[in-house]
Design a protein around this motif. Structure first.
Motif, PDB file in Angstrom:
ATOM      1  N   SER A 290      35.970 -31.307 -20.977  1.00  0.00           N
ATOM      2  CA  SER A 290      35.251 -30.211 -20.315  1.00  0.00           C
ATOM      3  C   SER A 290      33.764 -30.250 -20.659  1.00  0.00           C
ATOM      4  N   PHE A 291      33.429 -30.792 -21.825  1.00  0.00           N
ATOM      5  CA  PHE A 291      32.007 -30.963 -22.159  1.00  0.00           C
ATOM      6  C   PHE A 291      31.355 -31.975 -21.214  1.00  0.00           C
ATOM      7  N   THR A 292      32.026 -33.113 -21.029  1.00  0.00           N
ATOM      8  CA  THR A 292      31.476 -34.157 -20.157  1.00  0.00           C
ATOM      9  C   THR A 292      31.321 -33.646 -18.730  1.00  0.00           C
ATOM     10  N   LEU A 293      32.263 -32.803 -18.296  1.00  0.00           N
ATOM     11  CA  LEU A 293      32.238 -32.287 -16.931  1.00  0.00           C
ATOM     12  C   LEU A 293      31.425 -30.992 -16.818  1.00  0.00           C
ATOM     13  N   ALA A 294      30.814 -30.560 -17.919  1.00  0.00           N
ATOM     14  CA  ALA A 294      30.025 -29.315 -17.948  1.00  0.00           C
ATOM     15  C   ALA A 294      30.820 -28.136 -17.416  1.00  0.00           C
ATOM     16  N   GLN A 295      32.077 -28.031 -17.885  1.00  0.00           N
ATOM     17  CA  GLN A 295      32.941 -26.926 -17.463  1.00  0.00           C
ATOM     18  C   GLN A 295      32.976 -25.837 -18.529  1.00  0.00           C
ATOM     19  N   THR A 296      33.353 -24.641 -18.092  1.00  0.00           N
ATOM     20  CA  THR A 296      33.575 -23.582 -19.065  1.00  0.00           C
ATOM     21  C   THR A 296      34.941 -23.800 -19.723  1.00  0.00           C
ATOM     22  N   PRO A 297      35.125 -23.269 -20.930  1.00  0.00           N
ATOM     23  CA  PRO A 297      36.387 -23.514 -21.663  1.00  0.00           C
ATOM     24  C   PRO A 297      37.586 -22.846 -21.006  1.00  0.00           C
ATOM     25  N   PRO A 298      38.785 -23.317 -21.350  1.00  0.00           N
ATOM     26  CA  PRO A 298      39.999 -22.616 -20.916  1.00  0.00           C
ATOM     27  C   PRO A 298      40.097 -21.244 -21.603  1.00  0.00           C
ATOM     28  N   PRO A 299      41.021 -20.394 -21.148  1.00  0.00           N
ATOM     29  CA  PRO A 299      41.146 -19.052 -21.751  1.00  0.00           C
ATOM     30  C   PRO A 299      41.836 -19.106 -23.113  1.00  0.00           C
ATOM     31  N   VAL A 300      41.113 -19.613 -24.104  1.00  0.00           N
ATOM     32  CA  VAL A 300      41.707 -19.872 -25.416  1.00  0.00           C
ATOM     33  C   VAL A 300      42.192 -18.585 -26.087  1.00  0.00           C
ATOM     34  N   ALA A 301      41.374 -17.509 -25.989  1.00  0.00           N
ATOM     35  CA  ALA A 301      41.778 -16.265 -26.664  1.00  0.00           C
ATOM     36  C   ALA A 301      43.079 -15.743 -26.070  1.00  0.00           C
ATOM     37  N   SER A 302      43.217 -15.837 -24.737  1.00  0.00           N
ATOM     38  CA  SER A 302      44.463 -15.361 -24.107  1.00  0.00           C
ATOM     39  C   SER A 302      45.637 -16.244 -24.521  1.00  0.00           C
ATOM     40  N   LEU A 303      45.428 -17.533 -24.592  1.00  0.00           N
ATOM     41  CA  LEU A 303      46.510 -18.430 -25.016  1.00  0.00           C
ATOM     42  C   LEU A 303      46.947 -18.077 -26.433  1.00  0.00           C
ATOM     43  N   ARG A 304      45.956 -17.868 -27.287  1.00  0.00           N
ATOM     44  CA  ARG A 304      46.256 -17.516 -28.693  1.00  0.00           C
ATOM     45  C   ARG A 304      47.025 -16.196 -28.739  1.00  0.00           C
ATOM     46  N   ASP A 305      46.527 -15.182 -28.003  1.00  0.00           N
ATOM     47  CA  ASP A 305      47.190 -13.869 -28.015  1.00  0.00           C
ATOM     48  C   ASP A 305      48.605 -13.954 -27.468  1.00  0.00           C
ATOM     49  N   ALA A 306      48.810 -14.877 -26.524  1.00  0.00           N
ATOM     50  CA  ALA A 306      50.134 -15.020 -25.917  1.00  0.00           C
ATOM     51  C   ALA A 306      51.086 -15.808 -26.821  1.00  0.00           C
ATOM     52  N   GLY A 307      50.567 -16.266 -27.943  1.00  0.00           N
ATOM     53  CA  GLY A 307      51.428 -16.990 -28.883  1.00  0.00           C
ATOM     54  C   GLY A 307      51.686 -18.430 -28.476  1.00  0.00           C
ATOM     55  N   VAL A 308      50.867 -18.966 -27.574  1.00  0.00           N
ATOM     56  CA  VAL A 308      51.034 -20.369 -27.164  1.00  0.00           C
ATOM     57  C   VAL A 308      50.436 -21.251 -28.267  1.00  0.00           C
ATOM     58  N   GLU A 309      51.195 -22.226 -28.723  1.00  0.00           N
ATOM     59  CA  GLU A 309      50.716 -23.097 -29.789  1.00  0.00           C
ATOM     60  C   GLU A 309      49.617 -24.017 -29.244  1.00  0.00           C
ATOM     61  N   LEU A 310      48.518 -24.117 -29.973  1.00  0.00           N
ATOM     62  CA  LEU A 310      47.353 -24.864 -29.492  1.00  0.00           C
ATOM     63  C   LEU A 310      47.276 -26.252 -30.131  1.00  0.00           C
ATOM     64  N   VAL A 311      47.052 -27.233 -29.289  1.00  0.00           N
ATOM     65  CA  VAL A 311      46.875 -28.620 -29.726  1.00  0.00           C
ATOM     66  C   VAL A 311      45.480 -29.045 -29.270  1.00  0.00           C
ATOM     67  N   VAL A 312      44.816 -29.879 -30.042  1.00  0.00           N
ATOM     68  CA  VAL A 312      43.520 -30.430 -29.629  1.00  0.00           C
ATOM     69  C   VAL A 312      43.659 -31.951 -29.581  1.00  0.00           C
ATOM     70  N   ALA A 313      43.211 -32.544 -28.474  1.00  0.00           N
ATOM     71  CA  ALA A 313      43.317 -34.005 -28.338  1.00  0.00           C
ATOM     72  C   ALA A 313      42.015 -34.572 -27.783  1.00  0.00           C
ATOM     73  N   SER A 314      41.889 -35.892 -27.868  1.00  0.00           N
ATOM     74  CA  SER A 314      40.615 -36.525 -27.460  1.00  0.00           C
ATOM     75  C   SER A 314      40.520 -36.745 -25.964  1.00  0.00           C
ATOM     76  N   ASP A 315      41.662 -36.953 -25.284  1.00  0.00           N
ATOM     77  CA  ASP A 315      41.691 -37.324 -23.855  1.00  0.00           C
ATOM     78  C   ASP A 315      41.053 -38.698 -23.629  1.00  0.00           C
ATOM     79  N   ALA A 316      40.825 -39.460 -24.691  1.00  0.00           N
ATOM     80  CA  ALA A 316      40.112 -40.740 -24.582  1.00  0.00           C
ATOM     81  C   ALA A 316      40.374 -41.434 -23.253  1.00  0.00           C
TER      82      ALA A 316
END
Ligand code: NIG
Ligand code: FE
Length: 422
Positions: A290-316
């Motif tokens: 999303s940085f490369t594409l100059a996009q705004t972030p996903p709704p991380v706070a809502s995902l967290r509040d909803a109890g969705v487990e968060l993973v971070v990956a490179s997308d290489a």
């Protein structure tokens, strides 16, 4: 023979040690004991059994090996010209429609010798290991035509046999783009993937997961559903590219089918969020894309509040995420997505492993956490505290990277001393 590795801070990522104040389950002045590629013990250094030789790493952090749960690391060619056009304002989706993007890498992969493709992948994985990565999910998806997809999957399998590289989890990215030769017969292409390729990949054990790119300029929910149902019949897991540019219902499909992960999510809407809330599907965040594409972030706070487990990956990949660095993705996840450092670290260890069925499943060897019985995959960082892991951008701060007890990478000048505890 057992060997102990001791460090000032042993970050276990063990859910049994986690507390609200310490979600990473840190053992201060801790140690792990390694035998035959497995962790056999974790605890305070002072409780080590007498006689076990100790490698004392000193006043540094030791963590599980990092797990990169979303990469397109098997590719050839270069998209530097397209990148320059995009940085000057060119639109990613428009470039793809004009035959660039994924299709331009497809052309390189079709023309690339299988051995060279494997060599390029192996080189990338070796560089990832220097950054602390010991497990990498690798997708096909640039072959596009059946024989070239097979070539990619065979290259991934060959590289996966190399124990001096990170552990590889192969994914058949079955629907990524329509190859130019099938443009007049989209239905025939999807049908071939569904009825021939997915069953063949399952039968031959060429992948553990099937992925599809569900988006407005990619594949429809109904197309992905057919392919995923074939995957389920073959006993394969499901991962889904969802909402990178538009929400067309991919999260609902993923939740319904019990997908292991939904990935990207920059544009996931309320109904998709609601579906994820009630599911066990993990959210894989890809902040370098999303940085490369100059996009705004996903709704991380809502995902967290909803109890969705968060993973971070490179997308290489050569298009949207021209990096191989999971630590860089972690730095961006904290800076741009608002993850806490602990969320980012869990998102690149235990939660990432769980999304790849390498943690919390019966039968397999756990990864992504330092617990008795897990693979001895760990990193000794040249850093005094785990908070520092998400801080240094664009440099490797690993001293020692170990997969199943074997050294994958050792930094220049790193000198360890072994001494038996008496
Ligand atoms: O995850 N979204 C689709 N696939 C890749 C990009 C592939 C490419 O541009 O080569 C992604 O961003
Ligand atoms: Fe991707």
């Amino acid at each position: 023979m057992s060997v102990a590795h001791a460090a000032r801070r042993v970050v276990t990522c063990d859910p049994a040690r986690a507390t609200q104040a310490d979600p990473l389950g840190v053992v201060e002045d801790g140690a792990i004991v390694v035998l035959l590629g497995r962790v056999t013990w974790v605890g305070p250094r002072g409780d080590l059994a007498p006689g076990v030789p100790v490698v004392d790493h000193g006043d540094v952090v030791l963590t599980p090996g990092l797990v990169d749960a979303h990469t397109h690391a098997c590719w050839s060619g270069s998209r530097h010209a397209e990148y320059a056009v995009r940085m000057a304002g060119g639109n990613y989706e428009a470039i793809a429609k004009a035959g660039g993007g994924i299709v331009s890498t497809h052309k390189s992969v079709v023309g690339c010798d299988a051995g060279v493709l494997a060599q390029e992948l192996a080189a990338r994985l070796a560089r990832m290991a220097t950054l602390g990565v010991t497990t990498v999910e690798v997708k096909s998806g640039y072959g596009l035509v059946p024989d070239a997809e097979r070539k990619q999957l065979h290259a991934i399998r060959d590289v996966a046999r190399n124990a001096s590289l990170p552990h590889v989890v192969p994914t058949f990215l079955a629907l990524h783009a329509i190859p130019p030769v099938s443009r007049q017969d989209r239905e025939g292409y999807v049908r071939h993937v569904e009825t021939v390729l997915v069953p063949e990949v399952a039968r031959d054990g060429l992948a553990e997961f099937v992925d599809a790119y569900v988006d407005r300029d990619a594949f429809q929910v109904a197309e992905a559903r057919r392919v995923f149902e074939a995957a389920k019949r073959g006993g394969l897991g499901i991962r889904v590219h969802v909402g990178q540019f538009a929400d067309i219902g991919g999260a609902e499909l993923a939740a319904e089918l019990g997908a292991a992960s939904v990935d990207h999510l920059e544009h996931v809407g309320p109904s998709g969020m609601f579906a994820l809330t009630a599911s066990k599907t993990r959210a894989i965040l890809l902040p370098t894309a999303s940085f490369t594409l100059a996009q705004t972030p996903p709704p991380v706070a809502s995902l967290r509040d909803a109890g969705v487990e968060l993973v971070v990956a490179s997308d290489a990949n050569p298009g949207t995420a021209p990096t191989e660095s999971l630590p860089l993705a972690l730095a961006f996840a904290v800076r741009a997505y608002g993850l806490t450092p602990a969320e980012a670290i869990l998102g690149a260890t235990r939660h990432a492993a769980a999304s790849l069925h390498r943690f919390g499943v019966s039968g397999g060897v756990p990864r992504g956490a330092l617990i008795a019985g897990a693979a001895a995959d760990f990193v000794v960082w040249d850093l005094p505290h785990e908070l520092a892991i998400v801080q240094p951008w664009g440099v490797s701060r690993t001293r020692l990277v170990v997969r199943e007890g074997q050294v994958l990478h050792q930094a220049h000048g790193h000198n360890v001393q072994t001494s038996p505890r008496t």
